[in-house]
Design an enzyme around this catalytic site. Structure first.
Site, mmCIF file in Angstrom:
data_model
loop_
_atom_site.group_PDB
_atom_site.id
_atom_site.type_symbol
_atom_site.label_atom_id
_atom_site.label_comp_id
_atom_site.label_asym_id
_atom_site.label_seq_id
_atom_site.Cartn_x
_atom_site.Cartn_y
_atom_site.Cartn_z
ATOM 1 C CG ASP A 147 -1.658 1.294 1.429
ATOM 2 O OD1 ASP A 147 -2.795 1.419 0.956
ATOM 3 O OD2 ASP A 147 -1.090 2.213 2.064
ATOM 4 C CB ILE A 179 -3.811 2.149 -2.125
ATOM 5 C CG1 ILE A 179 -3.708 3.668 -2.284
ATOM 6 C CG2 ILE A 179 -3.749 1.474 -3.487
ATOM 7 C CD1 ILE A 179 -4.912 4.320 -2.956
ATOM 8 C CG ASP A 180 -3.252 -2.775 1.168
ATOM 9 O OD1 ASP A 180 -2.865 -3.100 0.030
ATOM 10 O OD2 ASP A 180 -2.547 -2.896 2.179
ATOM 11 C CG LEU A 181 -8.583 -0.220 3.519
ATOM 12 C CD1 LEU A 181 -9.017 0.869 4.497
ATOM 13 C CD2 LEU A 181 -8.920 -1.588 4.076
ATOM 14 N N GLY A 184 -9.322 -3.599 -2.530
ATOM 15 C CA GLY A 184 -10.262 -4.627 -2.088
ATOM 16 C C GLY A 184 -11.685 -4.315 -2.498
#
Length: 407
Positions: A147, A179-181, A184
């Site tokens: 991220d 950005i991970d979230l 996802g």
């Protein structure tokens, strides 16, 4: 399980956050999610600690808070996929699932005979979603990605934080791995779209989602500002690049957020703030004019807000229908009556901690309400159950797999 995806079975081969977040969304929506983890160590995020959960006696467990954030609603089985027998177990699990999620480096699972083309041969209708740092194609595809890297390379850090020329200025990451979230969430949307497409055509497909792509897409209006002007946007702290006033202001005893998203709201604000002359001044009467004269109008409003306390301003602004709000810390968030009323804090029983508080899903359905029933699993908590009830292994076979270190 209940929910709009209660007919869907998911095999979650992912770890850390982006893809597990997508799998958790599917679990919230009712899907039956089996999470495959490494024996002994499990998902990498199980080691992202402290903090760890505490049990009912107040003793610290070995269950990380980080892991619990992205893995509710799942059953955990441990499988060593580096061994042929472990690979075969994953293939067996893959035969009867609707969705597979993975976030290994490009080509890694194909080396084990678990890539999309391999699984497609035994489950032609499977929806196979690969989440990587840089995508399945392009010159950077083989690089590992996190991220933080995506926020930097994708431009987000350059527009986040205080102005470069002010104290504390310079590139800043967002306070959560956003950005991970976001990746996802994009993966969740893509999977649901692929499920809808399969319902019409009967065909599965391979979904390719990356952190860098997601960050670039997430630039949204800032990217368009660049396209329109040819100039890279810069960080401007808590202000908005296209709307004024849409920022924080210091009050007599604290601070608050004022969000005048249109000229009508600005006019209302001027009425209750006893500064109607501003709404009639050509320099400030329209949003476009206020953006051009940002510094001047901000200095005027700074002086105005210092005349009252935060509570006094919130009361006046609420009564006038002008969008505003306090700046809560995380503890205060979960004391907000609205947050509690919306069920955003939940509690579930936990195999190790006794019970665990969690953030609830923000998705509300009228006909297929989300029911949080399965807590984040302990490592390998459901290994025997899945081997025996899903794969129909005998007790002797399960014992043999454990003896060999396969599970």
């Amino acid at each position: 399980m209940s929910g709009p995806l209660s007919h869907i079975k998911v095999l979650d081969l992912s770890r850390v956050l982006a893809a597990p977040w997508a799998a958790q969304n599917l679990a919230d929506l009712g899907a039956d999610v089996i999470k495959v983890e490494r024996p002994v160590k499990g998902d990498d995020s199980r080691a992202f600690a402290p903090p760890f959960l505490k049990d009912e006696q107040g003793n610290t467990t070995r269950e990380s808070a980080y892991f619990c954030a992205a893995n509710r609603g799942k059953r955990s089985i441990t499988i060593d996929i580096s061994k042929p027998e472990g690979q075969e177990l994953v293939r067996e699990l893959s035969k009867n699932v609707d969705v597979i999620l993975e976030n290994y480096k490009v080509g890694d699972l194909a080396r084990y005979g678990l890539g999309y083309e391999d699984i497609k041969k035994i489950n032609p209708s499977v929806i196979y979603c690969s989440v990587t740092g840089f995508g399945q194609t392009g010159p950077e595809k083989d690089r590992p990605g996190y991220d933080f890297m995506a926020q930097g390379m994708g431009g987000l850090m350059s527009i986040t934080g205080e102005r470069d020329d002010l104290p504390g200025g310079g590139p800043q990451r967002v306070g959560v791995p956003i950005i991970d979230l976001t990746t996802g969430m994009y993966a969740s949307i893509a999977i649901c779209a692929a499920i809808a497409h399969r319902a019409v055509t009967g065909k599965g497909q391979w979904i390719d989602v990356s952190l860098l792509d997601s960050c670039v897409a997430f630039l949204a209006n800032q990217a368009m500002n660049y396209f329109a002007t040819g100039e890279s946007p810069k960080a401007i702290g808590n202000a908005h690049p296209n709307i004024v006033p849409y920022q924080t202001f210091k009050t007599a005893d604290g601070a608050l957020i004022l969000a005048c998203g249109n000229d009508n709201l600005f006019n209302k604000f001027c009425e209750i703030a006893d500064c109607v002359h501003l709404s009639k001044d050509p320099l400030y009467s329209t949003n476009g004019a206020r953006v051009k004269n940002r510094e001047a109008i901000t200095n005027i409003l700074n002086d105005i807000f210092l005349k009252k306390t935060t509570r006094e301003w919130v009361k006046l602004l609420d009564e006038a229908g002008v969008a505003n709000g306090p700046i809560n810390n995380v503890a205060q968030v979960f004391e907000e009556p609205q947050v509690l009323a919306r069920g955003m804090k939940i509690e579930l029983p936990h195999a190790v901690a006794g019970k665990v508080p969690l953030v609830g899903s923000p998705m509300k359905f009228s006909d297929t309400p989300i029911k949080h029933e399965i807590p984040p699993p302990a490592l390998g908590q459901h290994t025997d159950e899945i081997l025996m009830s899903v794969l129909k292994k005998s007790q002797d076979e399960v014992t043999s797999l454990k003896t060999k270190g396969i599970v």
